[in-house]
Design an enzyme around this catalytic site. Structure first.
Site, mmCIF file in Angstrom:
data_model
loop_
_atom_site.group_PDB
_atom_site.id
_atom_site.type_symbol
_atom_site.label_atom_id
_atom_site.label_comp_id
_atom_site.label_asym_id
_atom_site.label_seq_id
_atom_site.Cartn_x
_atom_site.Cartn_y
_atom_site.Cartn_z
ATOM 1 N N GLU A 59 0.824 -1.208 0.000
ATOM 2 C CA GLU A 59 0.000 0.000 0.000
ATOM 3 C C GLU A 59 0.859 1.259 0.000
ATOM 4 O O GLU A 59 0.499 2.275 -0.611
ATOM 5 C CB GLU A 59 -0.948 -0.008 1.198
ATOM 6 C CG GLU A 59 -1.990 -1.126 1.173
ATOM 7 C CD GLU A 59 -2.896 -1.070 -0.043
ATOM 8 O OE1 GLU A 59 -3.057 0.028 -0.630
ATOM 9 O OE2 GLU A 59 -3.446 -2.119 -0.419
ATOM 10 N N HIS A 62 1.796 1.997 -3.590
ATOM 11 C CA HIS A 62 0.732 2.712 -4.299
ATOM 12 C C HIS A 62 0.733 4.185 -3.919
ATOM 13 O O HIS A 62 0.631 5.071 -4.770
ATOM 14 C CB HIS A 62 -0.638 2.118 -3.928
ATOM 15 C CG HIS A 62 -0.952 0.817 -4.593
ATOM 16 N ND1 HIS A 62 -0.875 0.633 -5.953
ATOM 17 C CD2 HIS A 62 -1.369 -0.361 -4.074
ATOM 18 C CE1 HIS A 62 -1.233 -0.612 -6.255
ATOM 19 N NE2 HIS A 62 -1.522 -1.238 -5.126
#
Length: 295
Positions: A59, A62
């Site tokens: 994450e 990203h």
């Protein structure tokens, strides 16, 4: 959000506030409700520390990729709390309200979607199945560029719309696939080339941002959910001029300037005025309206 989704969001926020025995619905209640509406209820799924670390770096990849790609949607929140829809983590974005996208804009979004897998590769030297949904979306975007938008020089200004299995490639009376095997092979080769190029690009970007990725992943492991303010404090402001919608969101997050307050009200000794101020402070900042999607 549609009208029905908004109604559901308001109901969820009221339920969250009621469970906390609050008299008013606060911004934190809307944020919790948004997570439930978009990501589903929190899951009781137990992850090992190693899995949790992988999800955190995924994450964070990203987040960092999107933060430093000009045409990616601004990031609002990242969480590694498992959800009932099977997601082990997700990111919430503020999509730009535009009707048309250029080739460069789509490729930035593709790079952001590949950022999670690239981060895993850089941090652990291997990749996991966690990028399955990312790869599905990347494949869809790339083939749309080639088959529908005419954004590939080799295939050219041709369109073969997907009719959802109805046959004819979207053209009445046509064969299910209105192009030759050679054209199909060219599409596949171009799709792989475009994805490989995007992956190399995001790998290069994330290699230069490794300290920031590690800081963000560490913060995720500590807090599990981080918001826009946490991201700005870790990565700094986005190095691009904000669009109108994002600028309004940033403005709504700022605390009020005392200099803008009414001097008469500020100097008032009326207890009722003080009570009103306390109630307003308890309500927190007014919620900035946003839409979200997963990568």
């Amino acid at each position: 959000f549609s009208g029905a989704s908004l109604q559901n969001l308001m109901n969820e926020a009221a339920i969250v506030a009621a469970r906390a025995d609050k008299d008013v619905v606060q911004m934190s209640d809307f944020e919790a409700a948004t997570d439930r509406v978009i990501g589903g209820l929190e899951s009781s799924k137990i992850m090992t520390p190693e899995e949790k670390k992988i999800v955190a770096f995924h994450e964070a990849g990203h987040a960092v990729a999107g933060w430093f790609l000009e045409h990616a949607d601004p990031l609002l929140k990242v969480t590694i709390v498992p959800r009932g829809n099977g997601a082990l983590g997700f990111a919430q974005y503020l999509p730009k309200e535009i009707a048309l996208r250029t080739r460069e804009q789509i490729l930035d979004i593709v790079c952001m979607a590949l950022g999670g897998r690239a981060s895993e590769q850089l941090a652990f030297g291997r990749v996991t199945t966690g990028a399955a949904d990312d790869l599905r979306k990347v494949t869809q975007m790339i083939y749309s560029m080639i088959q529908q938008y005419g954004m590939n020089d080799r295939v050219g200004q041709l369109a073969f719309p997907d009719a959802g299995g109805s046959g004819g490639g979207g053209f009445p009376g046509a064969e299910p696939r209105p192009y030759s095997d050679a054209t199909a092979q060219a599409m596949d080769e171009e799709a792989k080339s475009m994805v490989d190029e995007a992956y190399d690009r995001v790998l290069t970007l994330l290699k230069s941002k490794q300290p920031q990725i590690e800081q963000l992943a560490t913060l995720l492991l500590e807090k599990e959910t981080i918001n826009h303010d946490d991201i700005v404090n870790t990565l700094g402001a986005r190095p691009f001029a904000p669009d109108k919608q994002y600028a309004e969101f940033i403005t709504s997050k700022r605390p009020p300037d005392p200099a803008d307050a009414d001097p008469a009200a500020a100097s008032s000794n009326d207890p009722a005025a003080d009570d009103d101020a306390q109630v307003d402070d308890a309500a927190g900042p007014r919620p900035a309206f946003s839409a979200s999607r997963f990568f």
